[in-house]
Scaffold this motif. Sequence first.
Motif, mmCIF file in Angstrom:
data_model
loop_
_atom_site.group_PDB
_atom_site.id
_atom_site.type_symbol
_atom_site.label_atom_id
_atom_site.label_comp_id
_atom_site.label_asym_id
_atom_site.label_seq_id
_atom_site.Cartn_x
_atom_site.Cartn_y
_atom_site.Cartn_z
ATOM 1 N N LYS A 1 0.849 -1.190 0.000
ATOM 2 C CA LYS A 1 0.000 0.000 0.000
ATOM 3 C C LYS A 1 0.890 1.247 0.000
ATOM 4 O O LYS A 1 1.999 1.231 0.504
ATOM 5 N N LYS A 2 0.369 2.300 -0.570
ATOM 6 C CA LYS A 2 1.131 3.541 -0.665
ATOM 7 C C LYS A 2 1.375 4.143 0.713
ATOM 8 O O LYS A 2 2.461 4.595 1.017
ATOM 9 N N GLY A 3 0.380 4.150 1.555
ATOM 10 C CA GLY A 3 0.533 4.728 2.883
ATOM 11 C C GLY A 3 0.939 6.191 2.796
ATOM 12 O O GLY A 3 0.440 6.943 1.967
ATOM 13 N N GLY A 4 1.907 6.587 3.610
ATOM 14 C CA GLY A 4 2.347 7.980 3.651
ATOM 15 C C GLY A 4 3.485 8.287 2.701
ATOM 16 O O GLY A 4 3.972 9.414 2.667
ATOM 17 N N ASP A 5 3.927 7.298 1.932
ATOM 18 C CA ASP A 5 5.038 7.512 1.002
ATOM 19 C C ASP A 5 4.639 8.417 -0.152
ATOM 20 O O ASP A 5 3.469 8.484 -0.546
ATOM 21 N N LEU A 6 5.636 9.090 -0.696
ATOM 22 C CA LEU A 6 5.416 9.839 -1.932
ATOM 23 C C LEU A 6 5.156 8.839 -3.059
ATOM 24 O O LEU A 6 5.634 7.708 -3.024
ATOM 25 N N ILE A 7 4.416 9.267 -4.075
ATOM 26 C CA ILE A 7 4.047 8.364 -5.165
ATOM 27 C C ILE A 7 5.280 7.813 -5.873
ATOM 28 O O ILE A 7 5.313 6.646 -6.244
ATOM 29 N N ASN A 8 6.319 8.635 -6.040
ATOM 30 C CA ASN A 8 7.535 8.160 -6.713
ATOM 31 C C ASN A 8 8.207 7.043 -5.926
ATOM 32 O O ASN A 8 8.654 6.056 -6.502
ATOM 33 N N LYS A 9 8.264 7.194 -4.617
ATOM 34 C CA LYS A 9 8.872 6.163 -3.764
ATOM 35 C C LYS A 9 8.045 4.880 -3.819
ATOM 36 O O LYS A 9 8.589 3.780 -3.906
ATOM 37 N N PHE A 10 6.742 5.018 -3.773
ATOM 38 C CA PHE A 10 5.836 3.875 -3.854
ATOM 39 C C PHE A 10 6.003 3.139 -5.183
ATOM 40 O O PHE A 10 6.135 1.914 -5.223
ATOM 41 N N LEU A 11 6.047 3.883 -6.292
ATOM 42 C CA LEU A 11 6.192 3.263 -7.600
ATOM 43 C C LEU A 11 7.551 2.586 -7.767
ATOM 44 O O LEU A 11 7.655 1.515 -8.380
#
Length: 119
Positions: free
Chosen positions: A96-106
Amino acid sequence: MVTLHLKDDNLLKWQYQIESILEERVTFEVIGASKEGLRADKELLSFLIATLLDNAIEYDIGSKTACDAWLSLSNRYATMSRALINRLQIELQTTKKGGDLINKFLMHLKHIKDQLSIA
């Protein structure tokens, strides 16, 4: 020219870098038994060994040709247990993405995908 040394967790990046360097210098055709071909093979073998850390060199000891070395490394580092493949698939499905930035998640998702592609 070489920025990565092979270790347990970077086969895909190492392989990508080595293949791009080799495509520039050598074709992946069979090297003949000529004197020039044998010299080129030894140079390629030396190049591959130079990109290995101590623990990876252990898997190439005894390799007589660059092809033998490449296959030995590929078999050692690309072979993943079924349990690890299952873990990566579950991680990919449940991340899950959670509190991460979208770039970090991707990038995290891409890392999991890359590890699965090695398997």
